[in-house]
Motif scaffolding. Structure first.
Motif, PDB file in Angstrom:
ATOM      1  N   ARG A 107      43.035  61.620  55.612  1.00  0.00           N
ATOM      2  CA  ARG A 107      43.946  61.049  54.611  1.00  0.00           C
ATOM      3  C   ARG A 107      43.299  59.795  54.028  1.00  0.00           C
ATOM      4  O   ARG A 107      42.502  59.126  54.692  1.00  0.00           O
ATOM      5  N   LEU A 108      43.726  59.474  52.828  1.00  0.00           N
ATOM      6  CA  LEU A 108      43.346  58.198  52.227  1.00  0.00           C
ATOM      7  C   LEU A 108      44.650  57.470  51.915  1.00  0.00           C
ATOM      8  O   LEU A 108      45.524  58.021  51.235  1.00  0.00           O
ATOM      9  N   LEU A 109      44.793  56.261  52.434  1.00  0.00           N
ATOM     10  CA  LEU A 109      46.000  55.482  52.145  1.00  0.00           C
ATOM     11  C   LEU A 109      45.594  54.218  51.395  1.00  0.00           C
ATOM     12  O   LEU A 109      44.792  53.427  51.898  1.00  0.00           O
ATOM     13  N   LEU A 110      46.157  54.052  50.204  1.00  0.00           N
ATOM     14  CA  LEU A 110      45.904  52.829  49.444  1.00  0.00           C
ATOM     15  C   LEU A 110      47.192  52.016  49.392  1.00  0.00           C
ATOM     16  O   LEU A 110      48.262  52.547  49.070  1.00  0.00           O
ATOM     17  N   VAL A 111      47.083  50.748  49.736  1.00  0.00           N
ATOM     18  CA  VAL A 111      48.250  49.869  49.776  1.00  0.00           C
ATOM     19  C   VAL A 111      48.099  48.813  48.689  1.00  0.00           C
ATOM     20  O   VAL A 111      47.032  48.201  48.564  1.00  0.00           O
ATOM     21  N   GLY A 112      49.160  48.612  47.923  1.00  0.00           N
ATOM     22  CA  GLY A 112      49.138  47.586  46.880  1.00  0.00           C
ATOM     23  C   GLY A 112      49.054  46.199  47.485  1.00  0.00           C
ATOM     24  O   GLY A 112      49.753  45.888  48.456  1.00  0.00           O
ATOM     25  N   ALA A 113      48.186  45.353  46.916  1.00  0.00           N
ATOM     26  CA  ALA A 113      47.973  44.000  47.454  1.00  0.00           C
ATOM     27  C   ALA A 113      48.454  42.923  46.497  1.00  0.00           C
ATOM     28  O   ALA A 113      48.258  41.739  46.749  1.00  0.00           O
ATOM     29  N   GLY A 114      49.109  43.324  45.401  1.00  0.00           N
ATOM     30  CA  GLY A 114      49.583  42.324  44.447  1.00  0.00           C
ATOM     31  C   GLY A 114      48.437  41.682  43.682  1.00  0.00           C
ATOM     32  O   GLY A 114      47.336  42.214  43.643  1.00  0.00           O
ATOM     33  N   LYS A 115      48.733  40.556  43.064  1.00  0.00           N
ATOM     34  CA  LYS A 115      47.737  39.856  42.252  1.00  0.00           C
ATOM     35  C   LYS A 115      46.624  39.274  43.116  1.00  0.00           C
ATOM     36  O   LYS A 115      46.899  38.656  44.142  1.00  0.00           O
ATOM     37  N   ARG A 116      45.407  39.456  42.647  1.00  0.00           N
ATOM     38  CA  ARG A 116      44.226  38.978  43.374  1.00  0.00           C
ATOM     39  C   ARG A 116      44.338  37.481  43.722  1.00  0.00           C
ATOM     40  O   ARG A 116      44.045  37.058  44.841  1.00  0.00           O
ATOM     41  N   GLU A 117      44.806  36.661  42.749  1.00  0.00           N
ATOM     42  CA  GLU A 117      44.793  35.214  42.992  1.00  0.00           C
ATOM     43  C   GLU A 117      45.865  34.777  44.001  1.00  0.00           C
ATOM     44  O   GLU A 117      45.804  33.671  44.527  1.00  0.00           O
ATOM     45  N   GLN A 118      46.840  35.675  44.276  1.00  0.00           N
ATOM     46  CA  GLN A 118      47.855  35.311  45.266  1.00  0.00           C
ATOM     47  C   GLN A 118      47.540  35.880  46.655  1.00  0.00           C
ATOM     48  O   GLN A 118      48.269  35.664  47.609  1.00  0.00           O
ATOM     49  N   PHE A 119      46.430  36.599  46.733  1.00  0.00           N
ATOM     50  CA  PHE A 119      46.065  37.257  47.989  1.00  0.00           C
ATOM     51  C   PHE A 119      45.702  36.216  49.049  1.00  0.00           C
ATOM     52  O   PHE A 119      45.047  35.224  48.763  1.00  0.00           O
ATOM     53  N   SER A 120      46.168  36.452  50.291  1.00  0.00           N
ATOM     54  CA  SER A 120      45.877  35.507  51.370  1.00  0.00           C
ATOM     55  C   SER A 120      45.819  36.276  52.681  1.00  0.00           C
ATOM     56  O   SER A 120      46.082  37.481  52.723  1.00  0.00           O
ATOM     57  N   GLY A 121      45.520  35.557  53.735  1.00  0.00           N
ATOM     58  CA  GLY A 121      45.529  36.159  55.073  1.00  0.00           C
ATOM     59  C   GLY A 121      46.898  36.757  55.385  1.00  0.00           C
ATOM     60  O   GLY A 121      47.002  37.778  56.058  1.00  0.00           O
ATOM     61  N   ALA A 122      47.941  36.094  54.874  1.00  0.00           N
ATOM     62  CA  ALA A 122      49.296  36.589  55.140  1.00  0.00           C
ATOM     63  C   ALA A 122      49.499  37.961  54.485  1.00  0.00           C
ATOM     64  O   ALA A 122      50.117  38.852  55.078  1.00  0.00           O
TER      65      ALA A 122
END
Ligand code: BES
Ligand code: MN
Ligand code: ZN
Length: 496
Positions: A73-88
């Motif tokens: 399977r391939l699972l892709l998860v949305g990560a939102g906007k790049r600039e708001q991406f964090s460890g959280a």
């Protein structure tokens, strides 16, 4: 669950699922997804074009038997906007993917970290998140979800040259994740299974296994030490109180570092006592020992991570129940410190047991103090179930903790401690009273009561009443205990 590092090309990796994430950008097929897109003959670009793959936070796109990939399977998860991406965000993605895939019966997954994020902090975050996501609170169910747990996760996207550092980060993440699960397991125990005595036994077993010095004080030792505030709460029921003391001594102490005292409230059940709580929702008061369980989890983690600072953990534990021998409103108690307390409300018991816990930690040599407690319902009014309430007597020390919270992806918010609030806790017939004579600000006045016992010793109080328990399951975490503050405290201790 096994957690390993995988540096082979991802298209060739055999697994029940290959997982990665995608940003909400005009051109979402960024570096780490290009190889997958190429291997699958442009599948990702087609999905984007069709509007199936938007990158919106926690959007799941699951593709079965993707042609060109070895994974089933391939699972892709949305990560939102790049600039708001964090460890959280990364933690949420990795945790949510783990839980979604295990529900579908996957056993072996590969988690691909994006090229720009493939650092040690990410490896640690994914390991932590997968470990906590794989934990279920179904110990007392006969039909267990635990049987569906993920067996192995390989973290990919790293180069062979970064292997040693990334593997060390994975091991750290694993240690911290396991410690959180240890804490969550304790918090999940109902009060008929986890009395102060049982908590003492479990703490002792953990410390022995971790190689930490431990002592569990029984009711006689507690009486010898004149812990009148703790004993006043315990006198209402047949279960005797305990005070758990665990000490970590560093192999190479940092000469400039303080001795850190960690004090955790462990009321194994809070009925309120004679000032009894309403029936509705009272069952949740089994988690009134979460502060203590969190401190025990911190000790378990640092036994492995070996910081350069001495840490003394003190966990006062009792039930708060009702009987003919229970303390009554108006009773005056003498705490271990000698300060006298008018108990105007027997439901404000957490601060009573912390008062003696703090006095004892200072006596044992702690030079800075941090307590964690499910202290007030008022913190839920102030900060909802989102932020931990932070209170401190020393701003540089408090700032250090807040920086650790940020680095650990735990939401914490400092509240004020003006002298005006202190006035509300002065007693009429004793030195202090255990509830405020004023209106409002219940979490702050509660904090002030505890601070009176810390005195001039730098002190931080974490009110986790709103955050130690998830009423609903999150995509990345089972319903129930969260072990909040553990990661922050481990980070803080490691920073010396
Ligand atoms: N354990 C409770 C606080 C609590 C409330 C924890 C909700 C978790 C969820 C604490 O002992 C308590 O009863 N506090 C009182 C204090 C009041 C009497 C000043 C409260 O918040 O009502
Ligand atoms: Mn209470
Ligand atoms: Zn309580």
């Amino acid at each position: 669950m096994q957690i390993t590092l995988e540096t082979k090309p991802y298209a060739t990796l055999e697994a029940d699922a290959l997982v990665s994430y995608i940003f909400e950008e005009s051109d979402p097929i960024q570096s780490h997804l290009l190889e997958i897109d190429r291997s699958t003959n442009g599948l990702l670009k087609k999905l984007v074009k069709a509007g199936e793959l938007t990158g919106k936070t926690l959007e799941f796109t699951l593709i079965h038997a993707p042609a060109g990939l070895a994974a089933s399977r391939l699972l892709l998860v949305g990560a939102g906007k790049r600039e708001q991406f964090s460890g959280a965000t990364l933690r949420k993605i990795a945790g949510a993917a783990t839980r979604a895939l295990k529900a579908k019966g996957a056993k072996k997954i590969v988690f691909l970290v994006g090229e720009n994020d493939a650092n040690d902090a990410s490896a640690q975050a994914v390991a932590e998140a997968a470990t906590t996501a794989n934990f279920e609170t179904d110990k007392y169910k006969t039909d267990k979800k635990t049987d569906k747990n993920i067996e192995s996760i390989a973290i990919a996207g790293y180069s062979e040259s970064s292997r040693a550092a990334a593997e060390a980060a994975i091991a750290t993440g694993r240690t911290i994740g396991d410690a959180q699960n240890f804490t969550r397991d304790l918090v999940n125990e109902p009060s008929n299974k986890l009395t102060p005595r049982v908590l003492g036994e479990k703490a002792e077993a953990m410390a022995r296994e971790a190689g930490l010095a431990v002592e569990v004080l029984d009711e006689r030792r507690i009486a010898d030490l004149k812990m009148g505030a703790l004993l006043s709460v315990a006198q209402g029921g047949p279960e005797p109180p305990r005070v758990i003391v665990i000490t970590y001594v560093p192999p190479k102490p940092n000469p400039g570092a303080p001795v850190i005292g960690l004090i955790g409230k462990a009321v194994t059940f809070d009925t309120g006592g004679v000032s009894i709580k309403p029936a509705d929702g009272m069952e949740k008061m089994k988690y009134d020992m979460a502060g203590g369980a969190t401190m025990l989890g911190v000790m378990r983690a640092i036994a492995t991570l070996k910081p350069n600072v001495k840490v003394i953990c003190v966990v006062p534990s009792t039930e708060n129940v009702v009987s003919g021998s229970a303390q009554k409103p108006g009773d005056i108690q003498t705490s271990m410190s000698g300060k006298t307390i008018e108990v105007l409300n027997t439901d404000a018991e957490g601060r009573l047991i912390l008062a003696d816990g703090i006095t004892f930690a200072k006596q044992l040599g702690a030079t800075v103090l941090i307590d964690a407690a499910t202290l007030t319902g008022a913190i839920v009014v102030a900060l909802a179930n989102v932020n931990v309430g932070v209170f401190g007597s020393d701003q540089p020390f408090t700032d250090k903790l807040l920086a650790s919270a940020k680095a650990s992806g735990e939401k914490m918010w400092q509240l004020p401690m003006d002298d005006e609030y202190r006035e509300f806790m002065k007693g009429s017939f004793a030195d202090l009273q255990n509830i405020s004579s004023g209106k409002g600000g219940g979490s702050i006045t509660g904090a002030w009561f505890i601070r009176e016992f810390a005195g001039d010793t730098p002190w931080i109080h974490l009110d986790i009443a709103g955050t130690a328990w998830n009423d609903d399951a999150k995509p990345w975490l089972a319903k129930g205990p969260t072990a909040v503050a553990l990661r922050t405290l481990v980070h803080l201790v490691m920073s010396y």
